[in-house]
Design a protein around this motif. Structure first.
Motif, PDB file in Angstrom:
ATOM      1  N   GLU A   1       0.899  -1.238   0.026  1.00 49.40           N
ATOM      2  CA  GLU A   1      -0.183  -0.027   0.086  1.00 49.40           C
ATOM      3  C   GLU A   1       0.826   1.233   0.043  1.00 49.40           C
ATOM      4  OE1 GLU A   1      -3.836   1.498   2.484  1.00 49.40           O
ATOM      5  OE2 GLU A   1      -2.876  -0.304   3.006  1.00 49.40           O
ATOM      6  N   TRP A   2       1.952   1.287   0.779  1.00 45.44           N
ATOM      7  CA  TRP A   2       2.996   2.305   0.935  1.00 45.44           C
ATOM      8  C   TRP A   2       3.571   2.457  -0.598  1.00 45.44           C
ATOM      9  CZ3 TRP A   2       8.256   2.159  -0.466  1.00 45.44           C
ATOM     10  CH2 TRP A   2       8.873   3.630  -0.037  1.00 45.44           C
ATOM     11  N   LEU A   3       3.763   1.434  -1.151  1.00 48.57           N
ATOM     12  CA  LEU A   3       4.656   1.549  -2.404  1.00 48.57           C
ATOM     13  C   LEU A   3       3.773   2.248  -3.569  1.00 48.57           C
ATOM     14  CD1 LEU A   3       7.336   0.704  -3.543  1.00 48.57           C
ATOM     15  CD2 LEU A   3       6.531  -1.210  -4.446  1.00 48.57           C
ATOM     16  N   LYS A   4       2.376   1.877  -3.543  1.00 48.25           N
ATOM     17  CA  LYS A   4       1.309   2.401  -4.297  1.00 48.25           C
ATOM     18  C   LYS A   4       1.348   3.996  -4.336  1.00 48.25           C
ATOM     19  CE  LYS A   4      -3.252   0.899  -5.252  1.00 48.25           C
ATOM     20  NZ  LYS A   4      -3.247   1.315  -3.776  1.00 48.25           N
ATOM     21  N   MET A   5       1.569   4.462  -3.096  1.00 44.92           N
ATOM     22  CA  MET A   5       1.527   5.793  -2.660  1.00 44.92           C
ATOM     23  C   MET A   5       2.802   6.439  -3.086  1.00 44.92           C
ATOM     24  SD  MET A   5      -0.593   6.347   0.916  1.00 44.92           S
ATOM     25  CE  MET A   5       0.035   4.536   1.556  1.00 44.92           C
ATOM     26  N   ASN A   6       3.899   5.778  -2.739  1.00 46.20           N
ATOM     27  CA  ASN A   6       5.090   6.524  -2.961  1.00 46.20           C
ATOM     28  C   ASN A   6       5.500   6.280  -4.500  1.00 46.20           C
ATOM     29  OD1 ASN A   6       8.063   5.334  -3.545  1.00 46.20           O
ATOM     30  ND2 ASN A   6       8.471   7.009  -2.338  1.00 46.20           N
ATOM     31  N   GLN A   7       5.013   5.588  -4.971  1.00 49.51           N
ATOM     32  CA  GLN A   7       5.328   5.381  -6.854  1.00 49.51           C
ATOM     33  C   GLN A   7       4.232   6.412  -7.339  1.00 49.51           C
ATOM     34  OE1 GLN A   7       7.936   4.153  -8.241  1.00 49.51           O
ATOM     35  NE2 GLN A   7       8.480   4.211  -5.864  1.00 49.51           N
ATOM     36  N   SER A   8       3.295   6.961  -6.772  1.00 45.68           N
ATOM     37  CA  SER A   8       2.121   7.933  -7.454  1.00 45.68           C
ATOM     38  C   SER A   8       2.824   8.875  -8.268  1.00 45.68           C
ATOM     39  CB  SER A   8       1.274   8.391  -6.190  1.00 45.68           C
ATOM     40  OG  SER A   8       2.073   9.292  -5.632  1.00 45.68           O
ATOM     41  N   ASP A   9       2.347   9.390  -9.279  1.00 50.64           N
ATOM     42  CA  ASP A   9       3.027  10.487 -10.105  1.00 50.64           C
ATOM     43  C   ASP A   9       3.038  11.649  -9.264  1.00 50.64           C
ATOM     44  OD1 ASP A   9       0.651   9.571 -13.056  1.00 50.64           O
ATOM     45  OD2 ASP A   9       2.264   8.593 -11.951  1.00 50.64           O
ATOM     46  N   GLU A  10       2.094  11.845  -8.084  1.00 51.88           N
ATOM     47  CA  GLU A  10       2.318  13.182  -7.477  1.00 51.88           C
ATOM     48  C   GLU A  10       3.933  13.125  -6.736  1.00 51.88           C
ATOM     49  OE1 GLU A  10      -2.016  12.606  -7.989  1.00 51.88           O
ATOM     50  OE2 GLU A  10      -0.325  11.393  -7.511  1.00 51.88           O
ATOM     51  N   LYS A  11       3.816  11.953  -6.050  1.00 51.55           N
ATOM     52  CA  LYS A  11       5.000  11.775  -5.136  1.00 51.55           C
ATOM     53  C   LYS A  11       6.393  11.876  -5.945  1.00 51.55           C
ATOM     54  CE  LYS A  11       3.827  10.802  -0.682  1.00 51.55           C
ATOM     55  NZ  LYS A  11       4.264  11.324   0.502  1.00 51.55           N
ATOM     56  N   GLN A  12       6.266  11.170  -6.835  1.00 54.97           N
ATOM     57  CA  GLN A  12       7.627  10.937  -7.960  1.00 54.97           C
ATOM     58  C   GLN A  12       7.704  12.364  -8.774  1.00 54.97           C
ATOM     59  OE1 GLN A  12       9.686   8.346  -7.819  1.00 54.97           O
ATOM     60  NE2 GLN A  12       8.255   7.990  -6.197  1.00 54.97           N
ATOM     61  N   LYS A  13       6.920  13.200  -8.780  1.00 57.91           N
ATOM     62  CA  LYS A  13       6.888  14.553  -9.490  1.00 57.91           C
ATOM     63  C   LYS A  13       7.748  15.363  -8.232  1.00 57.91           C
ATOM     64  CE  LYS A  13       4.248  18.100 -12.080  1.00 57.91           C
ATOM     65  NZ  LYS A  13       3.989  18.854 -10.675  1.00 57.91           N
TER      66      LYS A  13
ATOM     67  N   PRO B   1      -1.256  14.378  -1.681  1.00 55.81           N
ATOM     68  CA  PRO B   1      -0.146  13.659  -2.141  1.00 55.81           C
ATOM     69  C   PRO B   1       1.027  14.176  -2.995  1.00 55.81           C
ATOM     70  CG  PRO B   1      -1.972  13.885  -3.972  1.00 55.81           C
ATOM     71  CD  PRO B   1      -2.528  14.365  -2.506  1.00 55.81           C
ATOM     72  N   ASN B   2       1.115  15.505  -3.045  1.00 54.46           N
ATOM     73  CA  ASN B   2       2.392  16.296  -3.318  1.00 54.46           C
ATOM     74  C   ASN B   2       3.347  16.614  -2.365  1.00 54.46           C
ATOM     75  OD1 ASN B   2       1.148  16.620  -6.186  1.00 54.46           O
ATOM     76  ND2 ASN B   2      -0.266  17.963  -4.806  1.00 54.46           N
ATOM     77  N   VAL B   3       2.826  16.140  -1.107  1.00 57.34           N
ATOM     78  CA  VAL B   3       3.673  16.190  -0.041  1.00 57.34           C
ATOM     79  C   VAL B   3       4.791  15.230   0.208  1.00 57.34           C
ATOM     80  CG1 VAL B   3       3.986  16.798   2.589  1.00 57.34           C
ATOM     81  CG2 VAL B   3       2.372  18.067   1.008  1.00 57.34           C
ATOM     82  N   LEU B   4       6.048  15.425   0.222  1.00 60.81           N
ATOM     83  CA  LEU B   4       6.971  14.358   0.686  1.00 60.81           C
ATOM     84  C   LEU B   4       7.166  14.072   2.129  1.00 60.81           C
ATOM     85  CD1 LEU B   4       9.995  15.332  -1.629  1.00 60.81           C
ATOM     86  CD2 LEU B   4       8.456  13.262  -2.379  1.00 60.81           C
ATOM     87  N   VAL B   5       7.568  12.927   2.284  1.00 57.40           N
ATOM     88  CA  VAL B   5       7.568  12.413   3.780  1.00 57.40           C
ATOM     89  C   VAL B   5       9.079  11.761   3.986  1.00 57.40           C
ATOM     90  CG1 VAL B   5       6.990  10.868   5.757  1.00 57.40           C
ATOM     91  CG2 VAL B   5       5.064  12.031   4.272  1.00 57.40           C
ATOM     92  N   ASN B   6       9.787  12.312   4.913  1.00 57.09           N
ATOM     93  CA  ASN B   6      11.211  11.925   5.200  1.00 57.09           C
ATOM     94  C   ASN B   6      11.364  10.626   6.000  1.00 57.09           C
ATOM     95  OD1 ASN B   6      10.149  12.859   7.778  1.00 57.09           O
ATOM     96  ND2 ASN B   6      12.504  13.241   8.304  1.00 57.09           N
ATOM     97  N   ARG B   7      12.504   9.947   6.054  1.00 54.71           N
ATOM     98  CA  ARG B   7      12.764   8.583   6.571  1.00 54.71           C
ATOM     99  C   ARG B   7      12.200   8.540   7.960  1.00 54.71           C
ATOM    100  NH1 ARG B   7      16.593   6.746  10.157  1.00 54.71           N
ATOM    101  NH2 ARG B   7      17.763   8.769  10.236  1.00 54.71           N
ATOM    102  N   ARG B   8      12.379   9.623   8.762  1.00 52.22           N
ATOM    103  CA  ARG B   8      12.087   9.551  10.018  1.00 52.22           C
ATOM    104  C   ARG B   8      10.574   9.416  10.431  1.00 52.22           C
ATOM    105  NH1 ARG B   8      16.876  13.288  12.831  1.00 52.22           N
ATOM    106  NH2 ARG B   8      18.227  13.015  11.294  1.00 52.22           N
ATOM    107  N   VAL B   9       9.757   9.294   9.595  1.00 49.60           N
ATOM    108  CA  VAL B   9       8.346   8.802   9.796  1.00 49.60           C
ATOM    109  C   VAL B   9       8.367   7.605  10.470  1.00 49.60           C
ATOM    110  CG1 VAL B   9       7.745   7.874   7.727  1.00 49.60           C
ATOM    111  CG2 VAL B   9       6.053   8.771   9.096  1.00 49.60           C
ATOM    112  N   GLY B  10       9.448   6.790  10.187  1.00 48.56           N
ATOM    113  CA  GLY B  10       9.738   5.494  10.775  1.00 48.56           C
ATOM    114  C   GLY B  10       9.436   4.358   9.654  1.00 48.56           C
ATOM    115  N   TYR B  11       9.877   3.160  10.104  1.00 47.50           N
ATOM    116  CA  TYR B  11       9.802   1.880   9.304  1.00 47.50           C
ATOM    117  C   TYR B  11       9.895   1.955   7.854  1.00 47.50           C
ATOM    118  CZ  TYR B  11       8.036   0.299  13.760  1.00 47.50           C
ATOM    119  OH  TYR B  11       7.934  -0.066  15.393  1.00 47.50           O
TER     120      TYR B  11
END
Ligand code: FHN
Length: 626
Positions: free
Chosen positions: A163-175, A404-414
């Motif tokens: 589910e995470w991958l689908k969001m992370n790979q979305s056009d908005e996130k990748q853009k 979905p245009n907002v990036l999230v950094n590593r420290r969100v966890g996991y």
């Protein structure tokens, strides 16, 4: 949140409250709501490899064992010795899966009341299950070796990955990620009610604070274990100059930064924005009564800068009770694992549960920020603490669902971050491979928050070296400022930023939108930035010569960056014949073609027209049909 507790406590007689807390904790115990749930499923002790000294094949000071790997994940090697026999002067040489590393025997934590575990930081990865060998060479008197799964970011069950991958790979996130990669340089801002104190509490400097933990100024409440009531009094005097937002946005622009990330709420729980789910914020609790985050957001957008917010989600010393420490410790103790207390309010925690803190403050505030700031580009989570995989995923998903245009950094966890960070004031070595794009966050002195007596300001040259090193390795640099209680940026740090800003503007083609070239650098060896404490202790003594170069590339250009102002002939071995077919060589900033000649040993270029006090220069080498 605090008003909810007060309202309830007034309502409920004391013993009712105690009963309620007990009930909640029992229910916790019942469904083991600890951050180890995913690990519970994957009972880690089942995968511990414990090798007794008595079972080893001994030759002189070398002990060897064969053992079986049941789970191909990352592991760490530990040495267990009797407290009394523990002697830090010993060194241990470990040979395992073809890797050899030698480390001093450092005390990591105690178990079983009389044993010391020394854990070696080196991560060992087994790519397949089955028989393996380890040998330990040491004069240290030890009892056994433990090879245990290492959970950088606890693996978690992986149940949310798809589910995470689908969001992370979305056009908005990748853009958004492509935009982030082009930006290269950002301004980090640690600012809050602690900035008024400047790292001093009741005339005692935080470096002499009585309690263990980081001595960076924003950790004032933790370092002096200040009671929540007393600490929140600081809000009553927080009244910055209304010009702070404009001044800081302008400074970021002048310094060549493309994005700004401000602490909307740090570990002390105080919100620098108008939060509807807490009265402990700049609008309700201070004489300033205006939304500082919103003001800076608007000022940054006016300057054409992207905007991000830092949010401490796991740790909140005001409303986050003990950060779920006690619940986690119960389980860890049963597994013989040490539970780090650092960063937890164990001196006077709020009486709600950690789950209630998340439900009633953290999740709502993240949503408030997303709705308050529609052009937000980044949420920089921090203070992950003991949140569970499910909770980390919920933070990630709540951001995506709103914007979905907002990036999230590593420290969100996991591992749910859209990109990684190399750690505070850490730059990966050129041999490190990171599985995602990355960013290094760094201090401009040795504190994030304003520390009135810390004048160890990094010089423009030092800052530029870190930036160029990061650029050549393909990362971003998030460089921090710590404004004082009035919102004023210490002048020396502002001057140093403006100076690198002049250089960056002059050499912008070698920076924004570039990628690492096939070679990151040439010349002297790496001096890695290796942590806040390391830099504070070691200082910076590096000098640069006209043989030191860093490389970046974009389209059919290779950029050669030097941190000297030496004119005359320079030799760049990495661009010798065979390495690149060169069409032209220009000096960035005056766009003048330079005299150059390529041979089998090097590219020879004659540098002329360099301003005297320049920090360095960049050459643009145009390649023929790359
Ligand atoms: O504890 C915080 C610290 O105060 C600061 O915010 C840094 C910035 O990366 N993060 C944590 C320590 O890693």
């Amino acid at each position: 949140m605090r008003s909810i507790i007060h309202f309830f406590s007034k309502k409920l007689k004391k013993h009712h409250l105690v009963l309620a807390v007990l009930l909640i904790s029992v229910s916790c115990k019942k469904n083991v709501d600890t951050s180890l749930s995913s690990e519970q499923k994957f009972d880690q002790t089942d995968n511990w490899i414990v090798l007794d000294k008595t079972d080893a094949i001994k030759k002189d000071n070398t002990y060897s064992w064969n053992f079986n790997v049941k789970h191909p994940v990352k592991y760490v090697v530990q040495m267990v010795s009797n407290k009394s026999l523990y002697n830090s002067k010993n060194h241990v040489k470990v040979t395992i899966v073809g890797q050899e590393f030698k480390r001093p025997l450092l005390k990591s934590y105690a178990i079983n009341s009389n044993e010391i575990v020394s854990e070696f930081k080196k991560i060992v990865s087994f790519s397949k299950i089955g028989e393996q060998t380890i040998s330990i060479k040491t004069a240290a008197n030890f009892k056994r070796i433990r090879i245990i799964p290492h959970f950088e970011n606890p693996i978690g069950s992986g149940g949310y990955h798809q589910e995470w991958l689908k969001m992370n790979q979305s056009d908005e996130k990748q853009k958004a990620l492509e935009q982030f990669k082009k930006a290269k340089l950002g301004m980090f801002i640690h600012w809050g009610i602690y900035s008024q104190a400047g790292g001093v509490w009741k005339n005692t400097r935080i470096n002499y604070a009585p309690y263990k933990g980081p001595k960076v100024a924003e950790w004032l409440m933790h370092a002096f274990q200040i009671p929540r009531e007393e600490y929140s009094e600081l809000a009553k005097t927080f009244n910055p100059d209304t010009s702070f937002a404009q001044n800081i946005a302008k400074l970021a622009k002048q310094s060549g930064m493309k994005y700004v990330v401000i602490t909307s709420k740090h570990h002390d729980g105080f919100a620098l924005f108008d939060s509807k789910s807490s009265e402990y914020d700049i609008v309700d609790a201070t004489p300033y009564k205006a939304d500082a985050v919103k003001e800076l957001y608007e000022a940054c957008l006016r300057e054409g800068l992207d905007f991000g917010v830092y949010y401490s989600h796991g740790n909140d010393w005001m409303d986050g009770t003990d950060g779920n420490y006690n619940n986690v410790k119960k389980v860890n103790d049963s597994l013989g694992i040490y539970t780090h207390p650092t960063g937890k309010n164990l001196w006077g925690p709020s009486t709600n549960t950690h789950k209630e803190y998340l439900q009633n403050k953290a999740y709502p505030q993240v949503k408030e920020l997303l709705n308050l700031l529609p052009e937000l580009r980044l949420i920089w989570f921090d203070g992950t603490g003991f949140i569970t995989e499910k909770q980390a995923f919920q933070f990630y998903k709540s951001v995506y669902d709103i914007n979905p245009n907002v990036l999230v950094n590593r420290r969100v966890g996991y591992s749910f971050g859209d990109y990684l960070d190399a750690g505070d004031n850490k730059i990966p070595s050129s041999s490190d491979t990171l599985e995602k794009y990355w960013e290094t966050c760094g201090t401009i002195n040795n504190s994030w928050g304003y520390k009135s007596y810390d004048n160890d300001w990094k010089s423009p040259k030092e800052l530029l070296y870190y930036f160029v090193d990061i650029l050549s390795k393909g990362g971003n640099y998030l460089l921090n400022i710590g404004p004082d209680g009035k919102g004023k940026v210490p002048e020396i740090s502002a001057q140093n930023l403006r100076e690198i800003g002049k250089w960056i503007h002059q050499n912008r083609d070698a920076i924004y939108g570039t990628s690492p070239w096939k070679i990151t650098k040439e010349g002297q060896g790496e001096t890695l930035l290796d942590g806040t404490g390391h830099r504070a202790a070691k200082g910076f003594k590096k000098t640069f010569t006209s043989k030191d170069f860093w490389f970046t590339t974009k389209e059919n250009k290779v950029y050669v960056i030097s941190l000297t102002n030496t004119e005359g002939e320079i030799l760049i071995k990495s661009l010798r014949k065979g390495e690149a077919t060169i069409e032209d060589v220009k000096l960035l900033g005056n766009n003048k073609t330079l005299n150059w000649q390529q041979n089998k040993n090097e590219l020879k270029v004659t540098i002329t027209g360099l301003p005297k006090d320049v920090l360095g220069y960049a050459l643009e080498v145009t390649l023929k049909n790359k």
